[in-house]
Design a protein around this motif. Structure first.
Motif, short mmCIF file in Angstrom:
data_model
loop_
_atom_site.label_atom_id
_atom_site.label_comp_id
_atom_site.label_asym_id
_atom_site.label_seq_id
_atom_site.Cartn_x
_atom_site.Cartn_y
_atom_site.Cartn_z
N UNK A 57 0.70 -1.21 0.10
CA UNK A 57 0.15 0.06 0.00
C UNK A 57 0.71 1.47 0.05
N UNK A 58 2.04 1.08 0.46
CA UNK A 58 2.94 2.32 0.49
C UNK A 58 4.59 1.59 0.20
N UNK A 59 5.27 2.41 -0.14
CA UNK A 59 6.77 2.30 -0.38
C UNK A 59 7.63 2.23 1.04
N UNK A 60 8.62 1.53 0.89
CA UNK A 60 9.76 1.83 1.97
C UNK A 60 10.21 3.28 2.11
N UNK A 61 10.30 3.87 1.01
CA UNK A 61 10.92 5.29 1.04
C UNK A 61 9.58 6.08 1.62
N UNK A 62 8.47 5.85 1.20
CA UNK A 62 7.36 6.58 1.80
C UNK A 62 7.10 6.42 3.35
N UNK A 63 7.36 5.20 3.82
CA UNK A 63 7.44 4.90 5.18
C UNK A 63 8.58 5.98 5.88
N UNK A 64 9.85 5.77 5.44
CA UNK A 64 10.99 6.39 5.96
C UNK A 64 10.56 8.07 5.98
N UNK A 65 9.99 8.41 5.08
CA UNK A 65 9.68 9.74 5.04
C UNK A 65 8.34 10.05 6.03
N UNK A 66 7.45 9.55 6.22
CA UNK A 66 6.66 9.49 7.39
C UNK A 66 7.16 9.46 8.54
#
Length: 573
Positions: free
Chosen positions: A14-23
């Protein structure tokens, strides 16, 4: 736990690893949860997020926009607790409380609700943003204070050993005793005590009112509301504390005083604590105040109390004299006992006999003979002093001079070869002379017996981790006591407080003393004998170099130790 959900969202694509790190990075900046930032950044739709969690955990979801929440259940949970844990109560089905929660893996919050409400908890999943909107809609804009939630996070506390009173034999108090021993009540009292120690509180206030019941801690001299337990627990909590304090649990009409000896396991080891308990009957129940005496917090070093060097030199010289009287004055909680103990520690050698009369004996000092005053049986300050004079003393400490009899004996002891240390409740050092004479002591006795008088206050220290410069016009600095020259160079500091974990958002951490030491030299003696007023004594003392409480405070401001607000709160120009 929201980070675990973030990993789950990545696993479900549902999200990428990069998006998780940004969050996660965003969470460090704004203090919000990872999942909140994932949704607010638009990485995943909230409805899709809720649907995924519902399927993963096998827990039904709820749309709070289309559900009518039962208003009567809102009072079961405080809004700040709901905000902290992203949840809201929806309704009650018999003994079951139904809640909407953003993170169903937050078992701590669920257990806390079960403990605080005595209901079983049924969870439904809702989006974090939707829950916040519902909280604001039903509770109003909640005060985002870290009160109840932060205390309840300490439910998983280390084992503690508390001295417990012997069981009562009277049948008419059996119900009270049983309620005081109920597991939830025992746990709640342990949480209150443990959290107070963890936060460095000096006093715990437990207060019943007509429609509420609250717990406050005094931290660095200021009272903070910490939690609001259910009002129905007030009698059980009072009974539990009375049992620990070995007080009469059936007596609710008269004030009572007791003591709790407590061993608490902390990350740094076992703490031995002494709690002085005062129970006072009020209109809506018994108000309980517990003073926490932590030996580790006792600083027996005059040089570290914050006294200016000029004053410290005079005091250090006077306490070495073979006879005379040294008085420490100030309101309750201004650190007088700590100052006296520090002075005694400097004098405590094998070649001197030191006796103290205290009410209460706050800390045990090795090598010093300490007597606990017990007025109910006739062991008063005055009677203790009389006995001391038959015990071949060199140094005597009297906890407080409260009346003419005590003052008279203390002064006679000071004039007959003994060094006497004591306290009085006066506003400043010069006013102490007038106080003694108002008690009935002759001016010539005061003039010849008193060596010096130390007035003191405690102000909060600026938190070192969020300290910042504060803009202040020079005229304002002059108005509070700085000279024209000083006002051009002085930097005023304050604690930012926001997002600071060290000070918990207050901007302050710890306290330091302000001191006003008046040495009774020949010019002061002459004024006392000629009937000089307190104002006359103050003018002469300042001419002789006395540093006033206000000036001591200004020095703390100059050094960047305390704030202008703290000094103005505790001193007069």
């Amino acid at each position: 736990m929201s980070t675990q959900i973030g990993d789950l969202l990545v696993k479900k694509n549902l999200i990428t690893t990069e998006q998780l790190r940004e969050a996660e990075k965003k969470s460090h900046e704004n203090g919000e949860t990872v999942t909140y930032n994932i949704i607010s950044l638009g990485y995943v739709d909230e409805h899709r997020y809720v649907s995924m969690l519902s399927k993963h955990y096998g827990i039904p979801s709820v749309d709070l926009d289309n559900v009518e929440i039962d208003i009567s259940v809102l009072s079961l949970l405080q809004p700040e607790f709901c905000v902290k844990n992203s949840l809201i109560p929806i309704r009650r089905n018999g003994a079951v409380l139904v809640i909407a929660i953003a993170d169903p893996a937050n078992l701590f919050a669920i257990d806390t609700i079960r403990f605080m409400t005595s209901y079983n908890v049924e969870t439904m999943i809702a989006g974090e943003m939707t829950i916040r909107e519902a909280i604001e809609r039903y509770y109003g804009e909640p005060a985002r204070k870290d009160h109840l939630s932060s205390v309840l996070e300490s439910l998983e506390i280390p084992d503690e050993t508390i001295s417990v009173a012997e069981e009562e034999d009277e049948l008419d108090v059996a119900d009270l005793e049983r309620s005081g021993q109920d597991a939830p009540v025992v746990k709640l009292v342990n949480v209150i005590l443990h959290e107070a120690v963890q936060r460095g509180a000096s006093d715990i206030h437990i207060e019943p009112y007509e429609k509420s019941y609250r717990v406050r801690y005094r931290i660095d001299g200021i009272l903070y509301e910490i939690m609001r337990p259910p009002k129905r627990l007030k009698d059980s909590v009072a009974s539990r504390i009375k049992i620990l304090s070995q007080l009469d649990i059936s007596e609710k009409r008269l004030p009572q005083d007791g003591r709790i000896l407590l061993k608490m396991r902390t990350p740094t080891g076992i703490k031995d604590l002494d709690l002085r308990v005062s129970v006072l009957p009020t209109l809506y129940g018994e108000k309980i105040v517990m003073r926490i005496l932590d030996k580790e917090n006792l600083m027996l070093d005059l040089t570290r109390l914050g006294m200016e060097q000029h004053s410290l030199d005079i005091l250090a010289r006077d306490i070495q004299k073979p006879y005379g009287m040294i008085l420490v004055t100030g309101p309750t909680g201004s650190g007088k006992t700590n100052t006296l103990y520090s002075a005694l520690s400097m004098l405590n050698n094998d070649d001197v006999n030191i006796l103290t009369a205290e009410d209460p004996v706050e800390f045990n000092l090795a090598g010093i003979n300490q007597v606990q005053v017990k007025e109910k049986i006739g062991l008063t300050f005055a009677s203790s002093l009389r006995s001391f004079l038959r015990q071949d003393p060199n140094i005597i400490m009297v906890g407080e001079i409260r009346d003419f009899e005590t003052a008279e004996i203390a002064i006679k002891a000071a004039l007959t070869g003994h060094l006497v240390l004591s306290t009085l409740h006066t506003n400043d050092a010069p006013g102490t002379i007038s106080r003694l004479m108002n008690m009935g002591i002759e001016p010539f006795l005061v003039a010849t017996s008193v060596l010096s008088i130390l007035a003191q206050r405690l102000v909060r220290r600026i938190c070192p981790d969020c300290k910042e410069v504060m803009e202040m016009p020079p005229k304002a600095l002059v108005d509070i006591g700085f000279t024209e020259e000083e006002s051009k160079t002085v930097k005023v500091y304050k604690g930012r407080g926001v997002d600071c974990k060290t000070c918990g958002g207050t901007g302050y951490k710890g306290r330091i003393g302000l001191f006003e030491l008046m040495e009774v030299n020949q010019s002061i003696r002459d004024l006392v004998l000629s009937g000089g007023t307190s104002d006359d004594l103050r003018r002469q003392a300042k001419a002789d170099g006395m540093i006033t409480l206000r000036r001591s405070g200004l020095e703390k401001i100059k050094a960047g130790v305390s704030t202008l607000e703290e000094v103005l709160r505790e001193t007069m120009k």
